[in-house]
Design a protein around this motif. Sequence first.
Motif, PDB file in Angstrom:
ATOM      1  N   ASP A  83       1.003  -1.236   0.030  1.00  0.00           N
ATOM      2  CA  ASP A  83       0.171   0.106  -0.050  1.00  0.00           C
ATOM      3  C   ASP A  83       0.974   1.397  -0.077  1.00  0.00           C
ATOM      4  O   ASP A  83       1.685   1.523   0.937  1.00  0.00           O
ATOM      5  CB  ASP A  83      -0.844  -0.145   1.077  1.00  0.00           C
ATOM      6  CG  ASP A  83      -1.815   1.202   1.240  1.00  0.00           C
ATOM      7  OD1 ASP A  83      -1.633   1.991   0.542  1.00  0.00           O
ATOM      8  OD2 ASP A  83      -2.520   1.292   2.174  1.00  0.00           O
ATOM      9  N   HIS A  84       0.779   2.061  -1.059  1.00  0.00           N
ATOM     10  CA  HIS A  84       1.621   3.195  -1.143  1.00  0.00           C
ATOM     11  C   HIS A  84       0.816   4.275  -1.197  1.00  0.00           C
ATOM     12  O   HIS A  84       1.438   5.330  -1.618  1.00  0.00           O
ATOM     13  CB  HIS A  84       2.656   3.090  -2.298  1.00  0.00           C
ATOM     14  CG  HIS A  84       2.268   2.614  -3.655  1.00  0.00           C
ATOM     15  ND1 HIS A  84       1.938   3.581  -4.438  1.00  0.00           N
ATOM     16  CD2 HIS A  84       2.047   1.322  -4.230  1.00  0.00           C
ATOM     17  CE1 HIS A  84       1.271   2.875  -5.567  1.00  0.00           C
ATOM     18  NE2 HIS A  84       1.469   1.740  -5.282  1.00  0.00           N
ATOM     19  N   THR A  86       0.133   6.968   0.422  1.00  0.00           N
ATOM     20  CA  THR A  86       0.340   7.621   1.823  1.00  0.00           C
ATOM     21  C   THR A  86       0.112   9.107   1.548  1.00  0.00           C
ATOM     22  O   THR A  86      -0.090   9.763   0.490  1.00  0.00           O
ATOM     23  CB  THR A  86       1.667   7.642   2.001  1.00  0.00           C
ATOM     24  OG1 THR A  86       2.745   7.963   0.884  1.00  0.00           O
ATOM     25  CG2 THR A  86       2.229   6.023   2.483  1.00  0.00           C
ATOM     26  N   ARG A  93       7.139   6.388   2.311  1.00  0.00           N
ATOM     27  CA  ARG A  93       6.779   5.377   3.033  1.00  0.00           C
ATOM     28  C   ARG A  93       5.635   4.533   2.347  1.00  0.00           C
ATOM     29  O   ARG A  93       4.910   5.001   1.583  1.00  0.00           O
ATOM     30  CB  ARG A  93       6.437   5.893   4.338  1.00  0.00           C
ATOM     31  CG  ARG A  93       5.938   4.802   5.379  1.00  0.00           C
ATOM     32  CD  ARG A  93       5.286   5.361   6.835  1.00  0.00           C
ATOM     33  NE  ARG A  93       4.039   5.664   6.607  1.00  0.00           N
ATOM     34  CZ  ARG A  93       2.812   4.970   6.193  1.00  0.00           C
ATOM     35  NH1 ARG A  93       2.952   3.766   6.282  1.00  0.00           N
ATOM     36  NH2 ARG A  93       1.847   5.604   6.176  1.00  0.00           N
ATOM     37  N   GLU A  95       3.301   0.632   3.254  1.00  0.00           N
ATOM     38  CA  GLU A  95       2.791  -0.478   4.210  1.00  0.00           C
ATOM     39  C   GLU A  95       2.807  -2.058   3.408  1.00  0.00           C
ATOM     40  O   GLU A  95       2.127  -1.809   2.514  1.00  0.00           O
ATOM     41  CB  GLU A  95       1.475  -0.167   4.875  1.00  0.00           C
ATOM     42  CG  GLU A  95       1.301  -1.115   5.818  1.00  0.00           C
ATOM     43  CD  GLU A  95      -0.082  -0.538   6.654  1.00  0.00           C
ATOM     44  OE1 GLU A  95      -0.567  -1.514   7.504  1.00  0.00           O
ATOM     45  OE2 GLU A  95      -0.524   0.568   6.627  1.00  0.00           O
ATOM     46  N   ARG A  97       1.230  -5.331   3.059  1.00  0.00           N
ATOM     47  CA  ARG A  97      -0.173  -5.992   3.715  1.00  0.00           C
ATOM     48  C   ARG A  97      -0.208  -7.386   3.343  1.00  0.00           C
ATOM     49  O   ARG A  97       0.110  -7.631   2.117  1.00  0.00           O
ATOM     50  CB  ARG A  97      -1.306  -5.223   3.086  1.00  0.00           C
ATOM     51  CG  ARG A  97      -1.228  -3.800   3.941  1.00  0.00           C
ATOM     52  CD  ARG A  97      -2.696  -3.090   3.878  1.00  0.00           C
ATOM     53  NE  ARG A  97      -2.723  -1.762   4.438  1.00  0.00           N
ATOM     54  CZ  ARG A  97      -3.510  -0.878   4.290  1.00  0.00           C
ATOM     55  NH1 ARG A  97      -4.315  -1.028   3.246  1.00  0.00           N
ATOM     56  NH2 ARG A  97      -3.388   0.364   5.044  1.00  0.00           N
ATOM     57  N   LEU A 130       9.525   0.844   5.017  1.00  0.00           N
ATOM     58  CA  LEU A 130       8.467  -0.089   5.014  1.00  0.00           C
ATOM     59  C   LEU A 130       7.930  -0.308   6.328  1.00  0.00           C
ATOM     60  O   LEU A 130       8.674  -0.624   7.200  1.00  0.00           O
ATOM     61  CB  LEU A 130       8.562  -1.319   4.199  1.00  0.00           C
ATOM     62  CG  LEU A 130       9.047  -1.313   2.820  1.00  0.00           C
ATOM     63  CD1 LEU A 130       9.393  -2.317   2.092  1.00  0.00           C
ATOM     64  CD2 LEU A 130       8.152  -0.348   1.999  1.00  0.00           C
ATOM     65  N   THR A 131       6.554  -0.297   6.554  1.00  0.00           N
ATOM     66  CA  THR A 131       5.865  -0.787   7.628  1.00  0.00           C
ATOM     67  C   THR A 131       4.989  -2.075   7.731  1.00  0.00           C
ATOM     68  O   THR A 131       4.543  -2.298   6.600  1.00  0.00           O
ATOM     69  CB  THR A 131       5.160   0.468   8.497  1.00  0.00           C
ATOM     70  OG1 THR A 131       4.466   0.655   7.583  1.00  0.00           O
ATOM     71  CG2 THR A 131       6.188   1.514   8.561  1.00  0.00           C
ATOM     72  N   LEU A 132       4.870  -2.628   8.741  1.00  0.00           N
ATOM     73  CA  LEU A 132       3.996  -3.833   8.827  1.00  0.00           C
ATOM     74  C   LEU A 132       3.391  -4.151  10.091  1.00  0.00           C
ATOM     75  O   LEU A 132       4.266  -3.690  11.142  1.00  0.00           O
ATOM     76  CB  LEU A 132       4.460  -5.010   8.130  1.00  0.00           C
ATOM     77  CG  LEU A 132       5.558  -5.500   8.485  1.00  0.00           C
ATOM     78  CD1 LEU A 132       5.576  -6.420   9.741  1.00  0.00           C
ATOM     79  CD2 LEU A 132       6.549  -6.228   7.504  1.00  0.00           C
ATOM     80  N   ASP A 133       2.318  -4.746  10.411  1.00  0.00           N
ATOM     81  CA  ASP A 133       2.066  -5.325  11.624  1.00  0.00           C
ATOM     82  C   ASP A 133       1.725  -6.769  11.335  1.00  0.00           C
ATOM     83  O   ASP A 133       1.492  -7.255  10.408  1.00  0.00           O
ATOM     84  CB  ASP A 133       1.190  -4.639  12.415  1.00  0.00           C
ATOM     85  CG  ASP A 133      -0.289  -4.924  11.738  1.00  0.00           C
ATOM     86  OD1 ASP A 133      -1.045  -5.619  12.429  1.00  0.00           O
ATOM     87  OD2 ASP A 133      -0.650  -4.247  10.596  1.00  0.00           O
ATOM     88  N   ILE A 173       4.483  -4.227  15.536  1.00  0.00           N
ATOM     89  CA  ILE A 173       4.570  -3.420  14.659  1.00  0.00           C
ATOM     90  C   ILE A 173       5.869  -3.128  14.483  1.00  0.00           C
ATOM     91  O   ILE A 173       6.891  -3.415  15.274  1.00  0.00           O
ATOM     92  CB  ILE A 173       4.534  -2.063  15.190  1.00  0.00           C
ATOM     93  CG1 ILE A 173       2.947  -1.779  15.851  1.00  0.00           C
ATOM     94  CG2 ILE A 173       4.464  -0.793  14.138  1.00  0.00           C
ATOM     95  CD1 ILE A 173       1.683  -2.174  15.147  1.00  0.00           C
ATOM     96  N   TYR A 175       9.177  -2.233  11.212  1.00  0.00           N
ATOM     97  CA  TYR A 175       9.574  -1.352   9.934  1.00  0.00           C
ATOM     98  C   TYR A 175      10.927  -1.886   9.330  1.00  0.00           C
ATOM     99  O   TYR A 175      11.505  -2.662  10.098  1.00  0.00           O
ATOM    100  CB  TYR A 175       9.808   0.123  10.453  1.00  0.00           C
ATOM    101  CG  TYR A 175      10.993   0.369  11.297  1.00  0.00           C
ATOM    102  CD1 TYR A 175      12.062   0.842  10.856  1.00  0.00           C
ATOM    103  CD2 TYR A 175      11.073  -0.044  12.634  1.00  0.00           C
ATOM    104  CE1 TYR A 175      13.466   1.099  11.175  1.00  0.00           C
ATOM    105  CE2 TYR A 175      12.197   0.450  13.173  1.00  0.00           C
ATOM    106  CZ  TYR A 175      13.241   0.699  12.713  1.00  0.00           C
ATOM    107  OH  TYR A 175      14.445   0.857  13.433  1.00  0.00           O
TER     108      TYR A 175
END
Length: 178
Positions: A83-84, A86, A93, A95, A97, A130-133, A173, A175
Amino acid sequence: MTDHRFEILACDAAMLERRIGEFSALLQACVHDGASISFIMPFSIDDAEAFWRGKVAPSVAEGSSLLLVAEAEGRIAGSVQLDHDTPPNQPHRAEVRKLLVHPDFRRRGLARALMAELEAHARLLRRSLLTLDTRTGDRAEPLYASLGYQTVGVIPNFCRDPFAADKLDGTTIMYKAL
């Protein structure tokens, strides 16, 4: 990216529509195998199709997210989304998914290959973070750590367990700077 066992492809909205049944089967198999990816049991094939059509297809069609698929043995064996879409103050940044690998295809390197290709696309989009959970303690958590993702922290009681309505799971969480 091509491997003698599988191929990683970018999926456009037309491909998603043509292969909606395969995407739905992939998601349903992962949820039924215990993946904590926003869904709880019971989870039907219709629920899976509604997710792909309602949540993923629009963002893929408008170009605000990237959907990658891993094909193996003539079928969709895995997928991941970037997912860009933002806000203006976060153009660097994106994410990660819904990294999904069908239970029939695990332990073959598909998740690593999907993530490597996702990171390559993120770089092409000039994304440097990049971030994620992921569910705390889930199988994916050590995978992400081995790929260089750093843990920021854990939010306890973040979501319902897919199988136990009275059990809440934490989320970790993470990154990665590219």
